[in-house]
Design a protein around this motif. Structure first.
Motif, PDB file in Angstrom:
ATOM      1  N   PRO A  12       0.792  -1.237   0.000  1.00  0.00           N
ATOM      2  CA  PRO A  12       0.000   0.000   0.000  1.00  0.00           C
ATOM      3  C   PRO A  12       0.821   1.282   0.000  1.00  0.00           C
ATOM      4  N   ARG A  13       2.152   1.172  -0.030  1.00  0.00           N
ATOM      5  CA  ARG A  13       2.986   2.371  -0.130  1.00  0.00           C
ATOM      6  C   ARG A  13       3.014   2.818  -1.589  1.00  0.00           C
ATOM      7  N   GLU A  42       8.823  -0.982   4.599  1.00  0.00           N
ATOM      8  CA  GLU A  42       7.665  -1.133   5.487  1.00  0.00           C
ATOM      9  C   GLU A  42       6.695   0.030   5.292  1.00  0.00           C
ATOM     10  N   GLN A  45       0.519  -0.812   8.636  1.00  0.00           N
ATOM     11  CA  GLN A  45       0.281  -2.129   9.227  1.00  0.00           C
ATOM     12  C   GLN A  45       0.521  -3.266   8.244  1.00  0.00           C
ATOM     13  N   ALA A  46       1.060  -2.962   7.056  1.00  0.00           N
ATOM     14  CA  ALA A  46       1.312  -4.019   6.074  1.00  0.00           C
ATOM     15  C   ALA A  46       2.288  -5.042   6.654  1.00  0.00           C
ATOM     16  N   ARG A  48       5.273  -7.672   7.382  1.00  0.00           N
ATOM     17  CA  ARG A  48       6.692  -7.659   6.996  1.00  0.00           C
ATOM     18  C   ARG A  48       6.956  -8.666   5.878  1.00  0.00           C
ATOM     19  N   GLU A  50       4.602 -11.266   3.165  1.00  0.00           N
ATOM     20  CA  GLU A  50       3.343 -11.836   2.679  1.00  0.00           C
ATOM     21  C   GLU A  50       3.513 -12.205   1.213  1.00  0.00           C
ATOM     22  N   VAL A  52       1.721 -11.744  -2.290  1.00  0.00           N
ATOM     23  CA  VAL A  52       0.720 -10.909  -2.957  1.00  0.00           C
ATOM     24  C   VAL A  52       0.707 -11.259  -4.436  1.00  0.00           C
ATOM     25  N   ARG A  59       9.115  -6.690   3.458  1.00  0.00           N
ATOM     26  CA  ARG A  59       9.177  -5.261   3.783  1.00  0.00           C
ATOM     27  C   ARG A  59      10.192  -5.045   4.901  1.00  0.00           C
TER      28      ARG A  59
END
Length: 395
Positions: A12-13, A42, A45-46, A48, A50, A52, A59
């Motif tokens: 989401p960054r 980072e 709240q994403a 560290r 995952e 996708v 992250r």
């Protein structure tokens, strides 16, 4: 192939266009059977770590910094450390793919320590943004870009314009570069349909006003002031039945002052930052998109307008003329020329049949030239060339 990707932004960054480029390209490479590990920064709240869309996303934490360049240095320390751990524990990797100068230090270090070929995508240059190098900051970033380009096995750019820019500014050999267009994911552009169209539209304009808009960063190179300079001519020709909407984060004080001083304040709406869902809704109510850039390596915003079936006016700066075919998929105007911009806008607002024809052509062009699955195949071909050349030499 197993590929380590370094990118300073990933959803989401979202800071600029790299985030979306990376998020949409690599799932298609996963579909082609490649394993992708992406090291990024980072954010909120994403997690560290995952997975996708098939991408293994890592992250990293960046420590406290006093300024942007210290932050970049700390980011590279973290990326280098984590990237080295992945290369040791998850390897062997076939390639490292770095996106832009911000990750240069970690990418170059990992290349040499682990003897893994480096592919680099240059999305824009400091020289191009400012039409030269005018201070120490410009020269510092330019130096990082030059070092990264020189260390790359191959360099990917998004347009022939950028290929020529890198040749002219960095003396990068033309046969070291590959031109691969950016793309767009149509599913992400689809607006929610559960909203009151007219109530939403009336937030920005009255019913009889056509909506002309700009969306993007509010910076000098994007030329937003030129659209405002063109606005009086458009307003006059349309008998006042037009509203200019400016969407994007950044300092708009000078633009607001310009609107006030030129007497068009009542015909402008400064929307500020707009979230993606709302922006997709906004595109359903707009009549014309304008991107009057002074520098534009590619122009992903044009593709977003294509996808939303909105006629576009762009400048002939940078890669825009390669993306938008003048008179066929949009209007291409002279960069830095408000009269030309006004002419382009009026061609769309006053000639609905031609505007609709361009909209249909532009939408069809998305699948012909800007399809991510096609772009992934072209990227894979670059990787395969590097692997073939790497296998023929002793490092």
């Amino acid at each position: 192939m197993k590929i380590l990707v370094l990118a300073w932004e990933f959803p989401p960054r979202i800071v600029g266009g790299i985030s979306r480029h990376v998020a949409e390209l690599y799932p298609e490479l996963v579909k082609l059977g490649h394993q992708i590990h992406l090291v990024t920064v980072e954010f909120g709240q994403a997690p560290r770590y995952e997975v996708v869309d098939g991408i293994h996303v890592h992250r990293v934490t960046v420590g406290e910094s006093q300024n942007f360049f210290q932050w970049v240095a700390l980011m590279n320390d973290s990326m280098g450390h984590h990237g080295g751990k992945l290369l040791q524990e998850e390897g062997p990797f076939d390639l490292i793919h770095a996106h832009d100068w911000l990750v240069a230090d970690s990418a170059i270090a990992l290349k040499h320590i682990f003897k893994v070929p480096l592919v680099v995508t240059i999305h824009a240059t400091e020289y191009g943004r400012w039409n030269g190098l005018h201070n120490d900051t410009h020269r510092y970033i330019h130096g990082k870009e030059a070092h990264l380009i020189s260390e790359a096995w191959r360099v990917v750019v998004c347009t022939e314009y950028m290929r020529q820019e890198l040749y002219r500014v960095f003396h990068c050999p033309l046969d070291k570069m590959d031109v691969i267009f950016n793309g767009i994911c149509l599913k992400r552009q689809a607006p929610r349909r559960d909203f009151d169209y007219w109530r939403f539209r009336r937030r920005f304009a009255v019913d009889q006003e056509k909506i002309v808009y700009y969306v993007g960063r509010i910076t000098y190179e994007k030329g937003v002031s030129l659209m405002l300079a063109a606005a009086p001519k458009v307003i006059g020709a349309m008998s006042g039945r037009v509203k200019f909407v400016i969407i994007g984060g950044g300092n708009t004080d000078s633009l607001k002052q310009q609107a006030w001083e030129t007497g068009i304040w009542h015909k402008c709406y400064f929307a500020g930052f707009m979230a993606e869902d709302e922006l997709n809704q906004f595109r359903t109510i707009a009549d014309c998109a304008v991107f009057p850039s002074l520098y534009e390596p590619f122009g992903i915003v044009a593709l977003e307008s294509f996808a939303a079936r909105i006629p576009v006016v762009v400048s002939n700066a940078g890669g825009f003329p390669e993306v938008v075919q003048h008179g066929k998929t949009g209007m291409v105007t002279y960069a830095g020329n408000p009269d030309s911009i006004a002419w382009g806008i009026l061609e769309i607002l006053q000639n609905s049949e031609h505007a609709q024809e361009m909209v249909e052509n532009a939408y069809a062009d998305l699948d012909l030239r800007f399809n991510w699955s096609r772009i992934a195949v072209e990227t894979q071909a670059v990787y395969q060339q590097v692997m073939q050349e790497r296998s023929a030499i002793a490092w």
